[in-house]
Design a protein around this motif. Structure first.
Motif, short mmCIF file in Angstrom:
data_model
loop_
_atom_site.label_atom_id
_atom_site.label_comp_id
_atom_site.label_asym_id
_atom_site.label_seq_id
_atom_site.Cartn_x
_atom_site.Cartn_y
_atom_site.Cartn_z
N ILE A 161 2.08 12.77 12.58
CA ILE A 161 1.19 11.60 12.67
C ILE A 161 1.62 10.57 11.62
O ILE A 161 1.69 9.37 11.90
CB ILE A 161 -0.29 12.02 12.49
N LEU A 162 1.93 11.05 10.42
CA LEU A 162 2.37 10.13 9.35
C LEU A 162 3.70 9.48 9.69
O LEU A 162 3.93 8.31 9.35
CB LEU A 162 2.45 10.86 8.01
N LYS A 163 4.58 10.21 10.37
CA LYS A 163 5.85 9.62 10.82
C LYS A 163 5.59 8.46 11.78
O LYS A 163 6.25 7.43 11.72
CB LYS A 163 6.73 10.68 11.48
N LYS A 208 4.22 2.44 2.04
CA LYS A 208 5.07 3.53 1.54
C LYS A 208 4.27 4.81 1.75
O LYS A 208 3.07 4.83 1.43
CB LYS A 208 5.38 3.36 0.05
N ILE A 209 4.90 5.83 2.26
CA ILE A 209 4.23 7.12 2.44
C ILE A 209 4.97 8.16 1.60
O ILE A 209 6.16 8.36 1.76
CB ILE A 209 4.18 7.54 3.92
N ILE A 210 4.24 8.78 0.69
CA ILE A 210 4.80 9.76 -0.23
C ILE A 210 4.09 11.09 -0.02
O ILE A 210 2.86 11.14 -0.01
CB ILE A 210 4.60 9.32 -1.71
N LYS A 211 4.87 12.15 0.11
CA LYS A 211 4.30 13.49 0.27
C LYS A 211 4.34 14.20 -1.08
O LYS A 211 5.37 14.22 -1.73
CB LYS A 211 5.08 14.28 1.31
N ILE A 212 3.20 14.73 -1.49
CA ILE A 212 3.09 15.47 -2.75
C ILE A 212 2.66 16.90 -2.44
O ILE A 212 1.56 17.11 -1.91
CB ILE A 212 2.06 14.84 -3.71
N ASP A 213 3.51 17.86 -2.76
CA ASP A 213 3.18 19.28 -2.57
C ASP A 213 2.29 19.71 -3.74
O ASP A 213 2.72 19.69 -4.90
CB ASP A 213 4.47 20.10 -2.54
N PRO A 256 0.83 -1.21 0.00
CA PRO A 256 0.00 0.00 0.00
C PRO A 256 0.86 1.27 0.00
O PRO A 256 1.89 1.33 0.68
CB PRO A 256 -0.80 -0.11 1.30
N VAL A 257 0.45 2.24 -0.82
CA VAL A 257 1.16 3.52 -0.93
C VAL A 257 0.20 4.62 -0.49
O VAL A 257 -0.84 4.83 -1.13
CB VAL A 257 1.64 3.78 -2.38
N LEU A 258 0.54 5.29 0.59
CA LEU A 258 -0.28 6.39 1.10
C LEU A 258 0.31 7.69 0.58
O LEU A 258 1.46 8.02 0.84
CB LEU A 258 -0.29 6.38 2.63
N ILE A 259 -0.49 8.42 -0.19
CA ILE A 259 -0.07 9.71 -0.72
C ILE A 259 -0.65 10.80 0.16
O ILE A 259 -1.86 10.82 0.42
CB ILE A 259 -0.56 9.92 -2.18
N ASP A 260 0.22 11.69 0.62
CA ASP A 260 -0.18 12.84 1.42
C ASP A 260 -0.10 14.07 0.53
O ASP A 260 0.99 14.59 0.28
CB ASP A 260 0.75 12.97 2.64
N PHE A 261 -1.24 14.49 -0.01
CA PHE A 261 -1.29 15.74 -0.78
C PHE A 261 -1.32 16.87 0.23
O PHE A 261 -2.24 16.95 1.05
CB PHE A 261 -2.53 15.78 -1.67
N HIS A 262 -0.30 17.74 0.18
CA HIS A 262 -0.18 18.78 1.19
C HIS A 262 0.35 20.07 0.56
O HIS A 262 0.64 20.11 -0.64
CB HIS A 262 0.78 18.32 2.30
#
Length: 98
Positions: free
Chosen positions: A32-34, A45-50, A13-19
């Motif tokens: 929290i994601l950390k 997998k946690i990916i941050k997308i600006d 699973p890949v969690l995308i954090d749109f921020h």
């Protein structure tokens, strides 16, 4: 965009954090994601997308507000939700689709 596609095609699973950097709730969500990553380790997998740096990606997934979380597995969008989410809620969703 092609790099994004290869990332979400994972069988993990890949969690995308749109921020966005200017977003107050996004700053609350980050630690929290950390904790989620620390607890699930290789299970996600946690990916941050600006959204300001990646407007085409934000538009493609119709991200209208930040933070927005989206969970992908094998290239499929399985779940998404906007707003700050608590650790146990995020972990529950990830485990549901793992």
């Amino acid at each position: 965009m092609s790099n994004f596609i290869s990332i979400i095609n994972s069988d993990i699973p890949v969690l995308i954090d749109f921020h966005a950097v200017w977003c107050g709730p996004c700053k609350v969500q980050a630690p929290i994601l950390k904790e989620v990553k620390h607890e699930l380790n290789d299970g996600v997998k946690i990916i941050k997308i600006d959204v300001d740096k990646n407007p085409a990606l934000a538009a493609k997934y119709q991200v209208r507000g930040v933070p927005t979380m989206a969970l992908f597995k094998n290239g499929k969008l399985l779940w998404r939700q906007s707003g700050v989410l608590q650790k146990n809620d995020i972990i529950g969703v990830i485990k549901q689709y793992a």
